[in-house]
Design an enzyme around this catalytic site. Structure first.
Site, PDB file in Angstrom:
ATOM      1  N   ASN A   1       0.877  -1.177   0.000  1.00 49.13           N
ATOM      2  CA  ASN A   1       0.000   0.000   0.000  1.00 49.13           C
ATOM      3  C   ASN A   1       0.915   1.228   0.000  1.00 49.13           C
ATOM      4  O   ASN A   1       1.417   1.618   1.042  1.00 49.13           O
ATOM      5  CB  ASN A   1      -0.894  -0.042   1.253  1.00 49.13           C
ATOM      6  CG  ASN A   1      -1.747   1.205   1.382  1.00 49.13           C
ATOM      7  OD1 ASN A   1      -1.860   1.989   0.436  1.00 49.13           O
ATOM      8  ND2 ASN A   1      -2.362   1.384   2.547  1.00 49.13           N
TER       9      ASN A   1
ATOM     10  N   LYS B   1       0.236   4.243  -0.499  1.00 52.33           N
ATOM     11  CA  LYS B   1      -0.380   5.487   0.003  1.00 52.33           C
ATOM     12  C   LYS B   1      -0.045   6.648  -0.954  1.00 52.33           C
ATOM     13  O   LYS B   1       0.007   6.433  -2.154  1.00 52.33           O
ATOM     14  CB  LYS B   1       0.058   5.740   1.445  1.00 52.33           C
ATOM     15  CG  LYS B   1      -0.237   4.529   2.337  1.00 52.33           C
ATOM     16  CD  LYS B   1      -0.080   4.789   3.804  1.00 52.33           C
ATOM     17  CE  LYS B   1      -0.376   3.513   4.570  1.00 52.33           C
ATOM     18  NZ  LYS B   1      -0.322   3.709   6.034  1.00 52.33           N
TER      19      LYS B   1
ATOM     20  N   HIS C   1      -9.772   1.487   4.313  1.00 54.19           N
ATOM     21  CA  HIS C   1      -8.550   1.712   5.101  1.00 54.19           C
ATOM     22  C   HIS C   1      -8.843   2.782   6.150  1.00 54.19           C
ATOM     23  O   HIS C   1      -9.579   3.738   5.880  1.00 54.19           O
ATOM     24  CB  HIS C   1      -7.406   2.148   4.179  1.00 54.19           C
ATOM     25  CG  HIS C   1      -6.083   2.167   4.856  1.00 54.19           C
ATOM     26  ND1 HIS C   1      -5.722   3.167   5.731  1.00 54.19           N
ATOM     27  CD2 HIS C   1      -5.042   1.295   4.826  1.00 54.19           C
ATOM     28  CE1 HIS C   1      -4.515   2.910   6.197  1.00 54.19           C
ATOM     29  NE2 HIS C   1      -4.078   1.771   5.668  1.00 54.19           N
TER      30      HIS C   1
ATOM     31  N   GLU D   1      -7.255   5.230   7.148  1.00 56.82           N
ATOM     32  CA  GLU D   1      -6.945   6.601   6.734  1.00 56.82           C
ATOM     33  C   GLU D   1      -8.052   7.169   5.859  1.00 56.82           C
ATOM     34  O   GLU D   1      -8.346   8.363   5.904  1.00 56.82           O
ATOM     35  CB  GLU D   1      -5.583   6.627   6.009  1.00 56.82           C
ATOM     36  CG  GLU D   1      -4.439   6.419   7.006  1.00 56.82           C
ATOM     37  CD  GLU D   1      -3.158   5.856   6.408  1.00 56.82           C
ATOM     38  OE1 GLU D   1      -3.027   5.799   5.173  1.00 56.82           O
ATOM     39  OE2 GLU D   1      -2.275   5.466   7.200  1.00 56.82           O
TER      40      GLU D   1
ATOM     41  N   GLU E   1      -5.883  -4.113  10.858  1.00 59.15           N
ATOM     42  CA  GLU E   1      -4.871  -3.073  11.067  1.00 59.15           C
ATOM     43  C   GLU E   1      -5.258  -2.205  12.253  1.00 59.15           C
ATOM     44  O   GLU E   1      -6.098  -1.310  12.116  1.00 59.15           O
ATOM     45  CB  GLU E   1      -4.788  -2.160   9.833  1.00 59.15           C
ATOM     46  CG  GLU E   1      -4.159  -2.806   8.639  1.00 59.15           C
ATOM     47  CD  GLU E   1      -3.524  -1.762   7.722  1.00 59.15           C
ATOM     48  OE1 GLU E   1      -2.436  -2.045   7.214  1.00 59.15           O
ATOM     49  OE2 GLU E   1      -4.098  -0.685   7.527  1.00 59.15           O
TER      50      GLU E   1
ATOM     51  N   GLY F   1      -0.502   6.465  13.854  1.00 56.38           N
ATOM     52  CA  GLY F   1       0.087   5.270  14.453  1.00 56.38           C
ATOM     53  C   GLY F   1       1.332   5.561  15.276  1.00 56.38           C
ATOM     54  O   GLY F   1       1.896   6.652  15.216  1.00 56.38           O
TER      55      GLY F   1
ATOM     56  N   SER G   1       3.043  -1.500  10.577  1.00 53.80           N
ATOM     57  CA  SER G   1       4.480  -1.532  10.864  1.00 53.80           C
ATOM     58  C   SER G   1       5.141  -2.883  10.610  1.00 53.80           C
ATOM     59  O   SER G   1       6.063  -3.278  11.329  1.00 53.80           O
ATOM     60  CB  SER G   1       4.752  -1.065  12.298  1.00 53.80           C
ATOM     61  OG  SER G   1       4.334   0.271  12.466  1.00 53.80           O
TER      62      SER G   1
HETATM   63  P1  PGA Z   1       2.549   0.708   7.638  1.00 52.46           P
HETATM   64  O1  PGA Z   1       1.103   0.940   6.974  1.00 52.46           O
HETATM   65  O2  PGA Z   1       3.054  -0.599   7.153  1.00 52.46           O
HETATM   66  O3  PGA Z   1       3.353   1.864   7.153  1.00 52.46           O
HETATM   67  O4  PGA Z   1       2.338   0.713   9.113  1.00 52.46           O
HETATM   68  C1  PGA Z   1       0.202  -0.101   6.852  1.00 52.46           C
HETATM   69  C2  PGA Z   1      -1.099   0.410   6.294  1.00 52.46           C
HETATM   70  O5  PGA Z   1      -1.565   1.462   6.754  1.00 52.46           O
HETATM   71  O6  PGA Z   1      -1.670  -0.205   5.376  1.00 52.46           O
END
Ligand code: PGA
Length: 244
Positions: free
Chosen positions: A8, A10, A95, A97, A165, A175, A206
């Protein structure tokens, strides 16, 4: 069913050239990975989908979001059918976000999933909440049960992937950058599989090249949704290896 490791990206990277370069490196690395055990999906920003599609062969193309509508006067939206025409096979839905930005409440998530399935895209439904680690497991299970019941309302017998998540475990944004323990993720994954029978459960938050093996060793965790580490090809390839 093969494990699934999903990148992902983003709102990254900044340029088309970087998107091409990262995708090509991941693709090269896949040549020496046992692909019969793990499927890799790359979800770049919408504008990079054609370039990434051209750069990959073994990896599959995914999108980070999809419209709840199929066409018409919806400025800035991208439909499941449009994604399908670009060669997209997976789509991340709900997601945390996006839920936070609005337009992705449980009812919208449900419509997005139905639109995706109608176009034979595999939805990756994201569940989880809480910016603090302090929520009890019972509380987490309650919220997740609700997100799944509402998100998958009226959906039967089609392939759905569910990514757990916890918001606090995501590396950036709200996070803390600290992954959940594999034991916690496993407990929730087991719970999710009971509610959404036949679903494939991923853990996200993470995950990196070092901690991935701990999640891969869990019985009910069949892959990972990876943010920051998916932009660093060697790191991401180590995660894929852990699930192969
Ligand atoms: P991250 O993001 O691996 O940077 O924690 C995971 C996600 O939000 O899909």
């Amino acid at each position: 069913m093969r494990n699934l490791v999903v990148a992902n990206w983003k709102l990254n990277p900044e340029t088309l050239e970087d998107a091409r370069r990262i995708a090509s490196k991941i693709e090269q690395g896949l040549l020496s990975i046992n692909r019969s055990e793990v499927e890799t999906v790359i979800c770049p920003p919408f504008i990079f989908l054609p370039a990434v599609s051209a750069a990959i062969h073994f990896a599959k193309l995914g999108a980070q979001n999809v419209s709840r509508y199929d066409k018409g006067a919806f400025t800035g939206e991208i439909s499941a059918r449009q994604l399908k025409h670009l060669g997209v096979e997976y789509v991340i839905v709900g997601h945390s976000e996006r839920r936070r930005m609005g337009g992705a409440d449980d009812a919208a998530v449900n419509q997005k999933i139905k639109r995706s399935l109608a176009e034979h895209l595999v939805p990756i439904l994201c569940v989880g909440f809480g910016t603090q680690k302090s929520h009890s497991t019972a509380q987490i299970k309650n919220i997740i049960r609700n997100q799944i019941k509402k998100g998958l309302k009226g959906v039967r017998g089609l392939r759905v992937v569910i990514a757990y998540e916890p918001v606090w475990a995501i590396s950036r944004g709200l996070g803390t950058g600290k992954a959940a323990t594999p034991q916690h993720a496993e407990e929730i994954a087991q719970f999710i599989k009971k509610i959404a029978k036949g679903s494939q459960v991923l853990y996200g938050g993470s995950v990196d090249g070092k901690n991935a093996a701990g999640f891969a060793a869990q019985k009910n965790i069949a892959g990972s949704l990876v943010g920051a580490a998916s932009l660093v090809p060697n790191e991401f390839l180590n995660i894929i290896k852990a699930f192969s």
